[in-house]
Enzyme design. Sequence first.
Site, PDB file in Angstrom:
ATOM      1  N   LYS A  12      -4.470  22.030  28.403  1.00 51.61           N
ATOM      2  CA  LYS A  12      -5.384  22.395  27.300  1.00 51.61           C
ATOM      3  C   LYS A  12      -5.772  23.862  27.367  1.00 51.61           C
ATOM      4  CE  LYS A  12      -8.165  18.229  27.834  1.00 51.61           C
ATOM      5  NZ  LYS A  12      -8.404  18.188  29.291  1.00 51.61           N
ATOM      6  N   LYS A  67       2.508  23.102  34.054  1.00 52.17           N
ATOM      7  CA  LYS A  67       2.325  21.852  33.310  1.00 52.17           C
ATOM      8  C   LYS A  67       1.735  22.155  31.938  1.00 52.17           C
ATOM      9  CE  LYS A  67      -2.361  20.464  34.395  1.00 52.17           C
ATOM     10  NZ  LYS A  67      -3.218  19.361  34.100  1.00 52.17           N
ATOM     11  N   LYS A  81      -6.271  27.258  39.215  1.00 53.52           N
ATOM     12  CA  LYS A  81      -7.205  27.588  38.128  1.00 53.52           C
ATOM     13  C   LYS A  81      -7.949  28.885  38.409  1.00 53.52           C
ATOM     14  CE  LYS A  81      -7.742  23.257  35.816  1.00 53.52           C
ATOM     15  NZ  LYS A  81      -8.544  22.266  35.159  1.00 53.52           N
TER      16      LYS A  81
HETATM   17  N1  AQP Z   1       0.898  18.029  31.600  1.00 58.78           N
HETATM   18  C1  AQP Z   1       0.468  16.813  31.921  1.00 58.78           C
HETATM   19  N2  AQP Z   1       1.368  15.804  32.099  1.00 58.78           N
HETATM   20  C2  AQP Z   1       0.948  14.567  32.410  1.00 58.78           C
HETATM   21  N3  AQP Z   1      -0.356  14.225  32.580  1.00 58.78           N
HETATM   22  C3  AQP Z   1      -1.270  15.200  32.405  1.00 58.78           C
HETATM   23  N4  AQP Z   1      -2.608  15.215  32.484  1.00 58.78           N
HETATM   24  C4  AQP Z   1      -3.066  16.455  32.212  1.00 58.78           C
HETATM   25  N5  AQP Z   1      -2.038  17.288  31.967  1.00 58.78           N
HETATM   26  C5  AQP Z   1      -0.906  16.540  32.074  1.00 58.78           C
HETATM   27  C6  AQP Z   1      -3.405  14.054  32.799  1.00 58.78           C
HETATM   28  O1  AQP Z   1      -4.364  13.887  31.755  1.00 58.78           O
HETATM   29  C7  AQP Z   1      -5.547  13.344  32.331  1.00 58.78           C
HETATM   30  C8  AQP Z   1      -6.718  14.146  31.858  1.00 58.78           C
HETATM   31  O2  AQP Z   1      -6.652  15.461  32.307  1.00 58.78           O
HETATM   32  P1  AQP Z   1      -7.975  16.324  32.271  1.00 58.78           P
HETATM   33  O3  AQP Z   1      -8.476  16.438  30.905  1.00 58.78           O
HETATM   34  O4  AQP Z   1      -8.920  15.799  33.249  1.00 58.78           O
HETATM   35  O5  AQP Z   1      -7.638  17.732  32.747  1.00 58.78           O
HETATM   36  P2  AQP Z   1      -6.439  18.404  33.358  1.00 58.78           P
HETATM   37  O6  AQP Z   1      -5.619  17.528  34.241  1.00 58.78           O
HETATM   38  O7  AQP Z   1      -6.940  19.627  34.021  1.00 58.78           O
HETATM   39  O8  AQP Z   1      -5.664  18.660  32.014  1.00 58.78           O
HETATM   40  P3  AQP Z   1      -5.486  20.017  31.318  1.00 58.78           P
HETATM   41  O9  AQP Z   1      -4.897  19.768  30.007  1.00 58.78           O
HETATM   42  O10 AQP Z   1      -4.725  20.930  32.223  1.00 58.78           O
HETATM   43  O11 AQP Z   1      -6.956  20.522  31.092  1.00 58.78           O
HETATM   44  P4  AQP Z   1      -7.573  21.925  31.422  1.00 58.78           P
HETATM   45  O12 AQP Z   1      -6.599  22.920  30.902  1.00 58.78           O
HETATM   46  O13 AQP Z   1      -8.883  21.916  30.685  1.00 58.78           O
HETATM   47  O14 AQP Z   1      -7.741  21.955  32.896  1.00 58.78           O
HETATM   48  C9  AQP Z   1      -5.392  13.367  33.840  1.00 58.78           C
HETATM   49  O15 AQP Z   1      -5.025  12.061  34.257  1.00 58.78           O
HETATM   50  C10 AQP Z   1      -4.244  14.285  34.054  1.00 58.78           C
HETATM   51  O16 AQP Z   1      -3.519  13.960  35.219  1.00 58.78           O
END
Ligand code: AQP
Length: 353
Positions: free
Chosen positions: A218, A215, A131
């Site tokens: 968001k 992956k 990140k």
């Molecule tokens: N690509 C993914 N595939 C499977 N599981 C995923 N999770 C996130 N991306 C994937 C799972 O969703 C849950 C919530 O995630 P989060 O909102 O805490 O943040 P994150 O993992 O950092 O997801 P993002 O979408 O990548 O958010 P940003 O971009 O804001 O950092 C978790 O259980 C995660 O494993």
Amino acid sequence: MNDIKTDTSVLNTPERSYKGQDRVFSGVQPSGTLHLGNYLGALKKFVKMQDQMECLFCIVDLHAITVWQDPKLLRQQTHEITAAYLASGVDPKKAIVYNQSRVRAHTELAWYFNCVARLGWLNRMTQFKDKAGKNSERMSVGLYDYPVLQAADILAFKATHVPVGEDQRQHLELSRDIAAKFNHDFDAPDFFPLPEALVQGPGAKILSLRDGSKKMSKSDPSDNSRINLTDSADDIAKKFKKAKTDAGVIPETVKEMEGRLEVKNLVGIFAALTERTDQDILTEYAGQGFGVFKPALADVAVEKLEPITNLMRRYLADPDELDRILAAAADRATEIAEPILADVRKTIGFSGA
Ligand code: AQP
């Protein structure tokens, strides 16, 4: 709206109170619109687990602010995640659904854990490196400390199981290390359980539709990289149509997908959405080109996501009701965490504890 209003009083019934049984904690950040990866990697699993164990499903707004969030949008985003939980089938009569900032135990325990965790442990966290990229000096201290807060989230409830996507596996290992070190340092064996990550199953790692080395996320600047839970049927069809693949066709066996990350991803999404195996999907589409496969995948995604999107809209039309659900559940979460935090204070040796 009456038919979707929910009675949260059941959360306070004694048979669901903490008696040392297995307990689930998991969270999603209100940092933007939820995508298919969040749905398959987290929400879909939550719905299954709520009938098996006591579950706390949190909207982790304290985590979200580790990167800038517009205060005017944060409340709305919190409501969106709450609505997504409920529309996906998380039932606030069964699970405790609240937003993190309402429960003080998270931040308090995070401080104690800051004094237990070692810098070297945090230095190894790959999500921070991903990140922060080359800008680590300009990132918030909170982003660096994120996994310590995550350990506090889980252990404030002595949760034993944490359903998450593959990306969170390393953070869960850190939570276990922190729990073990606390137990050891304070000579309190078994004070905290060593929480288990539940990563297995289809959908644990959904990749970006534009780049199979990343992956689905968001915060990816390209909206075409992800399917949002709020996307229209047209958007979904267009995004799958544009999804990166290769010049080949759908192969016959899983082994033949090795090295074809984007193809494996699309087949995996199809399988996870329909609760079939990758091999089942390959058997049905072997030899077909993506001109056939992608529209079929889009149809399946629309069929599964459209009812969720519609229900989300209905929940979002009544933000006061969402706040009522969050507030009632936060009270219940506080009731569970407070005695645990009281024990932690005593164990550390604070005067007045
Ligand atoms: N690509 C993914 N595939 C499977 N599981 C995923 N999770 C996130 N991306 C994937 C799972 O969703 C849950 C919530 O995630 P989060 O909102 O805490 O943040 P994150 O993992 O950092 O997801 P993002 O979408 O990548 O958010 P940003 O971009 O804001 O950092 C978790 O259980 C995660 O494993």
